[in-house]
Write a protein that holds these residues in place. Structure first.
Motif, PDB file in Angstrom:
ATOM      1  N   TRP A  14       0.835  -1.203   0.000  1.00  0.00           N
ATOM      2  CA  TRP A  14       0.000   0.000   0.000  1.00  0.00           C
ATOM      3  C   TRP A  14       0.870   1.255   0.000  1.00  0.00           C
ATOM      4  CZ3 TRP A  14      -4.620  -1.745  -1.003  1.00  0.00           C
ATOM      5  CH2 TRP A  14      -5.007  -2.980  -0.514  1.00  0.00           C
ATOM      6  N   PRO A  15       1.223   1.783  -1.188  1.00  0.00           N
ATOM      7  CA  PRO A  15       1.996   3.024  -1.238  1.00  0.00           C
ATOM      8  C   PRO A  15       1.304   4.184  -0.537  1.00  0.00           C
ATOM      9  CG  PRO A  15       1.973   1.960  -3.379  1.00  0.00           C
ATOM     10  CD  PRO A  15       0.997   1.214  -2.528  1.00  0.00           C
ATOM     11  N   SER A  96       4.084  21.446  -9.156  1.00  0.00           N
ATOM     12  CA  SER A  96       4.412  20.294  -8.320  1.00  0.00           C
ATOM     13  C   SER A  96       3.896  20.511  -6.902  1.00  0.00           C
ATOM     14  CB  SER A  96       5.920  20.062  -8.290  1.00  0.00           C
ATOM     15  OG  SER A  96       6.564  21.082  -7.545  1.00  0.00           O
ATOM     16  N   ALA A  97       3.777  19.420  -6.160  1.00  0.00           N
ATOM     17  CA  ALA A  97       3.315  19.508  -4.772  1.00  0.00           C
ATOM     18  C   ALA A  97       4.250  20.394  -3.953  1.00  0.00           C
ATOM     19  CB  ALA A  97       3.221  18.111  -4.168  1.00  0.00           C
ATOM     20  N   GLU A 120       1.561  13.770  -4.922  1.00  0.00           N
ATOM     21  CA  GLU A 120       1.457  13.372  -6.326  1.00  0.00           C
ATOM     22  C   GLU A 120       2.248  12.093  -6.547  1.00  0.00           C
ATOM     23  OE1 GLU A 120       3.100  16.602  -8.581  1.00  0.00           O
ATOM     24  OE2 GLU A 120       4.777  16.832  -7.205  1.00  0.00           O
ATOM     25  N   TRP A 121       1.751  11.282  -7.467  1.00  0.00           N
ATOM     26  CA  TRP A 121       2.387  10.016  -7.802  1.00  0.00           C
ATOM     27  C   TRP A 121       3.659  10.276  -8.599  1.00  0.00           C
ATOM     28  CZ3 TRP A 121       2.627   5.259  -6.345  1.00  0.00           C
ATOM     29  CH2 TRP A 121       3.104   4.263  -7.204  1.00  0.00           C
ATOM     30  N   ASN A 122       4.745   9.641  -8.166  1.00  0.00           N
ATOM     31  CA  ASN A 122       6.031   9.739  -8.849  1.00  0.00           C
ATOM     32  C   ASN A 122       6.255   8.437  -9.609  1.00  0.00           C
ATOM     33  OD1 ASN A 122       8.792   9.628  -9.528  1.00  0.00           O
ATOM     34  ND2 ASN A 122       9.356  10.938  -7.794  1.00  0.00           N
ATOM     35  N   PRO A 123       5.975   8.400 -10.915  1.00  0.00           N
ATOM     36  CA  PRO A 123       6.060   7.135 -11.658  1.00  0.00           C
ATOM     37  C   PRO A 123       7.476   6.593 -11.766  1.00  0.00           C
ATOM     38  CG  PRO A 123       5.672   8.972 -13.154  1.00  0.00           C
ATOM     39  CD  PRO A 123       5.542   9.526 -11.769  1.00  0.00           C
ATOM     40  N   ARG A 127       6.110   5.830  -6.227  1.00  0.00           N
ATOM     41  CA  ARG A 127       5.790   6.282  -4.873  1.00  0.00           C
ATOM     42  C   ARG A 127       5.018   7.595  -4.956  1.00  0.00           C
ATOM     43  NH1 ARG A 127      11.924   8.466  -3.724  1.00  0.00           N
ATOM     44  NH2 ARG A 127      11.576  10.578  -4.566  1.00  0.00           N
ATOM     45  N   PHE A 128       4.423   7.963  -3.830  1.00  0.00           N
ATOM     46  CA  PHE A 128       3.795   9.267  -3.708  1.00  0.00           C
ATOM     47  C   PHE A 128       4.768  10.230  -3.017  1.00  0.00           C
ATOM     48  CE2 PHE A 128      -0.050   6.872  -4.427  1.00  0.00           C
ATOM     49  CZ  PHE A 128      -0.850   7.759  -5.123  1.00  0.00           C
ATOM     50  N   ASP A 129       4.940  11.397  -3.602  1.00  0.00           N
ATOM     51  CA  ASP A 129       5.702  12.474  -2.965  1.00  0.00           C
ATOM     52  C   ASP A 129       4.701  13.399  -2.284  1.00  0.00           C
ATOM     53  OD1 ASP A 129       8.094  11.457  -3.972  1.00  0.00           O
ATOM     54  OD2 ASP A 129       7.957  12.652  -5.807  1.00  0.00           O
ATOM     55  N   CYS A 130       4.762  13.463  -0.957  1.00  0.00           N
ATOM     56  CA  CYS A 130       3.768  14.191  -0.174  1.00  0.00           C
ATOM     57  C   CYS A 130       4.432  15.271   0.675  1.00  0.00           C
ATOM     58  CB  CYS A 130       2.993  13.239   0.734  1.00  0.00           C
ATOM     59  SG  CYS A 130       2.139  11.915  -0.142  1.00  0.00           S
TER      60      CYS A 130
END
Length: 261
Positions: A14-15, A96-97, A120-123, A127-130
């Protein structure tokens, strides 16, 4: 949104897992979770009074969630709507976030107290960059490391009894289940256990009001938990946003589920 739990890359399966309650006056007009007419790629609830949102997700992997910061400072009437903080991030996919929160940090005095998490999702790295920012903190926006987070109406990870209780339950759910059951998450979000008087935070409210607000799920005639949201994004790339709405008696009135990725 008045309490939100976030598990960020805390489990390989669960990312991202978010479970949250939105508390609001029952008289405030609201639209339930759904694709937005002006941008169907954005899915979330809408505040019909000011036009913003408390939590929403973009199908391309962006999200934003917001809680109010309870400090009882008087409003001037000139502040911008805090719900626009989420809406504007999701509507502007070019920012960007990190850059978005840096911009908001420069405008922080234009809003009443808030906590904001955007991601945002980092393909490239799967991963998600939060990032997190509060205009009631002395800190600049911070990037969230992998782990478990809880956010209510104070700063990130403030150990209010309701926050600690909800985080413990949801963290156990994430760590012990191979497949997270949405109904189990809803059950934890509906916890009406109030904190004992000696553990109540002192935010300036009357003690009776403070205790009413001390449970993860709030029920009262004028103000309470209006909806619960659960967002699950799996390592396989599948994501679903779930929402359950409630009436003033705390009874479920409708439920929605939307694929995100």
């Amino acid at each position: 949104m008045c309490i939100a739990y976030l598990a960020l890359a805390a489990d390989p399966q669960w990312p991202l897992f978010i479970a949250a309650n939105r508390d609001e006056f029952h008289a405030r007009p609201t639209l339930a979770c759904a694709p937005w007419k002006e941008n169907p790629d954005i899915i979330g609830g809408r505040d019909l009074q000011a036009g913003g949102t408390w939590f929403a997700v973009h199908r391309r992997g962006r999200f934003a969630l917001l809680t109010n910061y309870r400090d009882l400072l008087p409003a001037t009437g000139k502040e911008k709507s805090r719900g626009a903080l989420c809406k504007d991030f999701l509507m502007d996919s070019s920012c960007s976030a990190h850059d978005y929160l840096q911009r908001i940090a420069q405008q922080k005095d234009q809003y009443q107290g808030f906590n904001l998490i955007v991601g945002e999702w980092n393909p490239d790295h799967a991963r998600f960059d939060c990032y997190y920012f509060s205009n009631r903190s002395q800190l600049d926006p911070i990037r969230l490391s992998p782990g478990h987070y809880i956010l209510s109406n104070h700063l990130l990870n403030t150990p209010w009894p309701k926050s600690t209780r909800l985080q413990n339950g949801l963290q156990k759910l994430v760590e012990t289940q191979d497949s997270i059951c949405v109904d189990d998450a809803y059950a934890l979000l509906r916890d009406q256990t109030k904190a004992p008087e000696h553990l109540l935070p002192n935010t300036g409210l009357h003690p009776d009001r403070e205790q009413l607000l001390s449970s993860p799920f709030i029920v009262s005639p004028d103000y309470g938990t209006r909806s619960s949201s659960v967002w699950l994004h799996s390592q396989s790339g599948h994501g679903f946003l779930h929402e359950c709405s409630y009436n003033a008696e705390g009874e479920e009135t409708e439920r929605h589920s939307w694929p995100v990725f």
